[in-house]
Design an enzyme around this catalytic site. Structure first.
Site, PDB file in Angstrom:
ATOM      1  N   SER A  35      -9.507  -1.360   6.841  1.00 13.07           N
ATOM      2  CA  SER A  35      -8.867  -1.302   5.426  1.00 13.07           C
ATOM      3  C   SER A  35      -8.848  -2.265   5.294  1.00 13.07           C
ATOM      4  CB  SER A  35      -8.763  -0.309   5.848  1.00 13.07           C
ATOM      5  OG  SER A  35      -9.122   1.363   5.861  1.00 13.07           O
ATOM      6  N   LYS A  38       1.250  -0.640  -0.170  1.00 10.45           N
ATOM      7  CA  LYS A  38      -0.644   0.229   0.124  1.00 10.45           C
ATOM      8  C   LYS A  38       0.956   1.354  -0.166  1.00 10.45           C
ATOM      9  CE  LYS A  38      -4.086   1.707   2.632  1.00 10.45           C
ATOM     10  NZ  LYS A  38      -4.864   1.063   3.572  1.00 10.45           N
ATOM     11  N   SER A  74      -9.865   1.407   3.180  1.00  9.42           N
ATOM     12  CA  SER A  74      -9.170   1.651   1.796  1.00  9.42           C
ATOM     13  C   SER A  74      -7.821   1.836   1.573  1.00  9.42           C
ATOM     14  CB  SER A  74      -7.803   3.204   2.967  1.00  9.42           C
ATOM     15  OG  SER A  74      -7.738   2.319   4.070  1.00  9.42           O
TER      16      SER A  74
END
Length: 458
Positions: free
Chosen positions: A180, A78, A156
């Site tokens: 997330s 990420k 996310s």
């Protein structure tokens, strides 16, 4: 790479029926597919670097050198994790031009040491601040289900989830402040694991909430998540394999608590059906399903009202950038961050005190059970168009997505989301949660539950 698990890739690499270079080329082909989601799932792709590392790992393997079971396997990270020489943007344009990181984050360093091939940096909600996966700066990757409609990927860790679902990486490393990792896993038919916060170091990881942030994996199976967990926690230094991969408990006799308070409120029909069916299958397989009030969870909305803990900590980090660059933020993300500006220090301290009491109350309520079961999210993935049509829709859908998984962060627990829908239906996640530091046990329980409730994959 399709739906091949990391554990299966590792086995094939070991017997020589597969090479790391093959895996990398397949991942890169999926990323560059003009009909795919690679351009929206990834912010940076390390094509030549990945090829070089894969070639070297294949050469090492021929000499009998294998760093770990994930050596040579493509993994995405990420865009919150520092890499030496790269500027960590957090899915935003605000930090463009800031100095690059001087060293790798601890997590990235451990992945490299284990021989993982970092295939690229994945898209995220700007600064990881919603559970939807919408990013107006770099695009929003579409959910693997019903792609023609275009449904949210969940956030996310949006790009991370899609990177695995579309065969662009075998596993994804992301963060989880209120779901997330588990939300994109649930909405895309994957497995996501949020560990107890303190188990995985967060040095070099861009923060959202220092109180609630965790770092963990998304993959195709619980076994894959357990394997990645060994690397992320540093257990690989002491253990050649994840504890959850050895001596797995049988499902029969496991005591699984199903809280009736809070988590089952206002479920959509597809989620309610899948959850009810999953419980019935587990019971038929010999698990002891105990539905009970667990009214302690009714306090959850009071522990972090309107996300006040998250907002106050986020604002403390962002205020220097907001001062001169507010116009560069996604307005909806900025609005959430700026709510932290009005939270007083006494209010913040009081919330942390309430949270400590909440943790103790949940620890007491969960004692005597192997795990707690609840739907990961109350809804399947809604269409992107419905979510972004106005602010009211955006915040309403976001609140729905975060509602269930965020509670685990509040009681500082650990949790898996595993698929529990019927093959061909919209993906639905079953959350398997435990209290602090029961991670290995939850992974073990999850492996047994997964065998009974998860859809078969072609």
């Amino acid at each position: 790479m399709g739906h091949i698990s990391i554990t299966e890739m590792s086995r094939r690499l070991a017997v020589g029926s597969l090479s790391s270079r093959q895996l990398v080329e397949e991942a890169l082909a999926a990323i560059s597919d003009p009909n795919g989601e690679g351009s929206r799932a990834f912010l940076t792709v390390y094509a030549e670097q990945a090829r070089a590392i894969a070639t070297e790992i294949d050469a090492q393997r021929r000499r009998g050198i294998v760093a770990s079971p994930i050596a040579g396997i493509p993994i995405s990270i990420k865009d919150l994790l520092d890499e030496a020489g790269q500027t960590t943007l957090g899915g935003s344009t605000v930090l463009i031009g800031q100095p690059p990181a001087l060293v790798d984050s601890t997590v990235v360093a451990r992945l490299r040491k284990a021989g993982a091939v970092i295939i690229g940096r994945t898209n995220t909600v700007e600064f990881a601040y919603t559970g939807l996966g919408i990013n107006p700066h770099y695009g929003t990757p579409k959910n693997v289900y019903d792609r023609a409609t275009g449904r949210i990927p969940g956030g996310s860790t949006s790009g991370g989830g899609i990177s695995v679902a579309d065969g662009m990486a075998a596993g994804a490393i992301g963060t989880d402040t209120g779901g997330s990792l588990r939300i994109p896993a649930a909405l895309n038919g994957l497995v996501g694991f949020k560990p107890t916060q303190r188990r995985v170091p967060r040095e070099g990881v861009m923060p959202l909430s220092t109180t609630l942030d965790s770092v963990g994996p998304i993959a195709w199976s619980v076994a894959d998540c357990a394997l990645l967990d060994v690397v992320l926690t540093g257990d690989a230094v002491r253990l050649p394999r994840a504890p959850a991969l050895r001596g797995l408990r049988e499902l029969r006799g496991l005591r699984l608590a199903v809280p009736k308070t809070f988590f089952q409120n206002d479920l959509s029909d597809p989620v309610a059906r899948a959850f009810t069916t999953a419980l019935a299958r587990l019971s038929a397989a010999g698990a002891i399903i105990v539905e009970l009030p667990m009214t302690e969870f009714a306090q959850a909305p009071n522990i972090n009202p309107r996300g006040m803990i998250t907002a106050s900590e986020a604002y403390a980090w962002h205020r220097k950038y907001i001062k001169d660059g507010a116009d560069k933020y996604d307005p909806r993300v900025l609005a959430r961050i700026k709510t932290g500006e009005t939270i007083s220090a006494p209010d913040y301290v009081e919330l942390l005190t309430l949270r400590r009491e909440f943790i103790l109350s949940i620890n007491r309520a969960a004692a005597g059970y192997d795990a707690m079961l609840m739907p990961t999210t109350p809804d399947i993935a809604p269409p992107i168009a419905d979510v972004i049509k106005d602010d009211e829709s955006y915040y309403r859908f976001n609140g729905r997505m975060l509602r269930n998984p965020s509670v685990v962060n509040l009681f500082d627990g650990c949790a898996l989301s595993i698929p529990c829908h019927q093959a061909g239906d919209a993906p639905v996640g079953l959350m398997i949660a435990g209290t602090q530091n029961t991670d290995h046990h939850i992974l073990s329980v999850g492996r047994a539950v997964e065998a009974v409730v998860s859809p078969s994959r072609s």
